[in-house]
Write a protein that holds these residues in place. Sequence first.
Motif, PDB file in Angstrom:
ATOM      1  N   LEU A  28       0.860  -1.182   0.000  1.00  0.00           N
ATOM      2  CA  LEU A  28       0.000   0.000   0.000  1.00  0.00           C
ATOM      3  C   LEU A  28       0.896   1.231   0.000  1.00  0.00           C
ATOM      4  O   LEU A  28       1.131   1.873   1.017  1.00  0.00           O
ATOM      5  N   ASP A  29       1.402   1.556  -1.174  1.00  0.00           N
ATOM      6  CA  ASP A  29       2.415   2.600  -1.294  1.00  0.00           C
ATOM      7  C   ASP A  29       2.224   3.317  -2.622  1.00  0.00           C
ATOM      8  O   ASP A  29       1.936   2.684  -3.642  1.00  0.00           O
ATOM      9  N   SER A  30       2.398   4.617  -2.624  1.00  0.00           N
ATOM     10  CA  SER A  30       2.200   5.391  -3.848  1.00  0.00           C
ATOM     11  C   SER A  30       3.404   5.344  -4.781  1.00  0.00           C
ATOM     12  O   SER A  30       3.308   5.789  -5.924  1.00  0.00           O
ATOM     13  N   HIS A  31       4.539   4.798  -4.315  1.00  0.00           N
ATOM     14  CA  HIS A  31       5.731   4.706  -5.172  1.00  0.00           C
ATOM     15  C   HIS A  31       5.779   3.336  -5.827  1.00  0.00           C
ATOM     16  O   HIS A  31       5.741   2.301  -5.143  1.00  0.00           O
ATOM     17  N   GLN A  32       5.890   3.325  -7.136  1.00  0.00           N
ATOM     18  CA  GLN A  32       5.832   2.075  -7.891  1.00  0.00           C
ATOM     19  C   GLN A  32       6.976   1.126  -7.538  1.00  0.00           C
ATOM     20  O   GLN A  32       6.784  -0.099  -7.513  1.00  0.00           O
ATOM     21  N   ASP A  33       8.159   1.653  -7.254  1.00  0.00           N
ATOM     22  CA  ASP A  33       9.277   0.788  -6.873  1.00  0.00           C
ATOM     23  C   ASP A  33       8.981   0.067  -5.563  1.00  0.00           C
ATOM     24  O   ASP A  33       9.276  -1.129  -5.411  1.00  0.00           O
ATOM     25  N   ASN A  34       8.427   0.791  -4.615  1.00  0.00           N
ATOM     26  CA  ASN A  34       8.142   0.206  -3.299  1.00  0.00           C
ATOM     27  C   ASN A  34       7.097  -0.901  -3.404  1.00  0.00           C
ATOM     28  O   ASN A  34       7.215  -1.941  -2.745  1.00  0.00           O
ATOM     29  N   ARG A  35       6.075  -0.666  -4.221  1.00  0.00           N
ATOM     30  CA  ARG A  35       5.058  -1.713  -4.409  1.00  0.00           C
ATOM     31  C   ARG A  35       5.677  -2.955  -5.036  1.00  0.00           C
ATOM     32  O   ARG A  35       5.387  -4.085  -4.633  1.00  0.00           O
ATOM     33  N   ALA A  36       6.539  -2.756  -6.023  1.00  0.00           N
ATOM     34  CA  ALA A  36       7.175  -3.896  -6.697  1.00  0.00           C
ATOM     35  C   ALA A  36       8.056  -4.678  -5.731  1.00  0.00           C
ATOM     36  O   ALA A  36       8.050  -5.916  -5.727  1.00  0.00           O
TER      37      ALA A  36
END
Length: 206
Positions: free
Chosen positions: A107-115
């Motif tokens: 649950l994160d707005s940064h795509q790298d963090n979600r990946a």
Amino acid sequence: MTAVLAIGSHPDDIELGCGGTLARHVPSGDDVYMLVITTGEAGPSIVSARVREQLAAAEILGVPRGRLFRGELPDGRVSNYELDLVHTIERAITQTQAEVVYSHGNLDSHQDNRAVAEATWGAARQARRVLCYDSPSSHSFNPSVFVDITSTVDKKCEALNAHSSQVGNSTMASTSLVMTQAGYRGFQARVEAAEGFMPHRLLLDV
């Protein structure tokens, strides 16, 4: 003694999310390792500076440079390299024999963090404890597991300050906000300062 691996998408992510907790693990005799997936080249500094800052921050937390791994995937485009990402995390877990893994939540707005969050869940499928930490770009983060960092919150801030290029150029890397958050999580946990986690898997030793 337990092997612990903390995973972050960018330099300073681990310090922001679980730096105080890692600083608690070290004097307990646990073997602490860090895996940083990118060099943060899309951020407000050159790669060589960010690498030096990450090394300094890890040493402040008590993690020697031989226990700091780099994934070297491209900043901002980690999700385009899903298989490489899973294999990078798997190699680190195998090499360290980590039983406890800290990583981003999905649950994160940064795509790298979600990946990284989703890749960790697959790569750490045999780990006994997989815990997701908060980050400045998290949303709907509701921790149910807490670590008392009253004795290490200053070290967490010191490690974050080692990332001077970020602290000086990003409102997200703010030690004052870190202290505010630690106090709020401490209020939730009934201690002075805390870090909160959402468990993906948590095996209790009873």
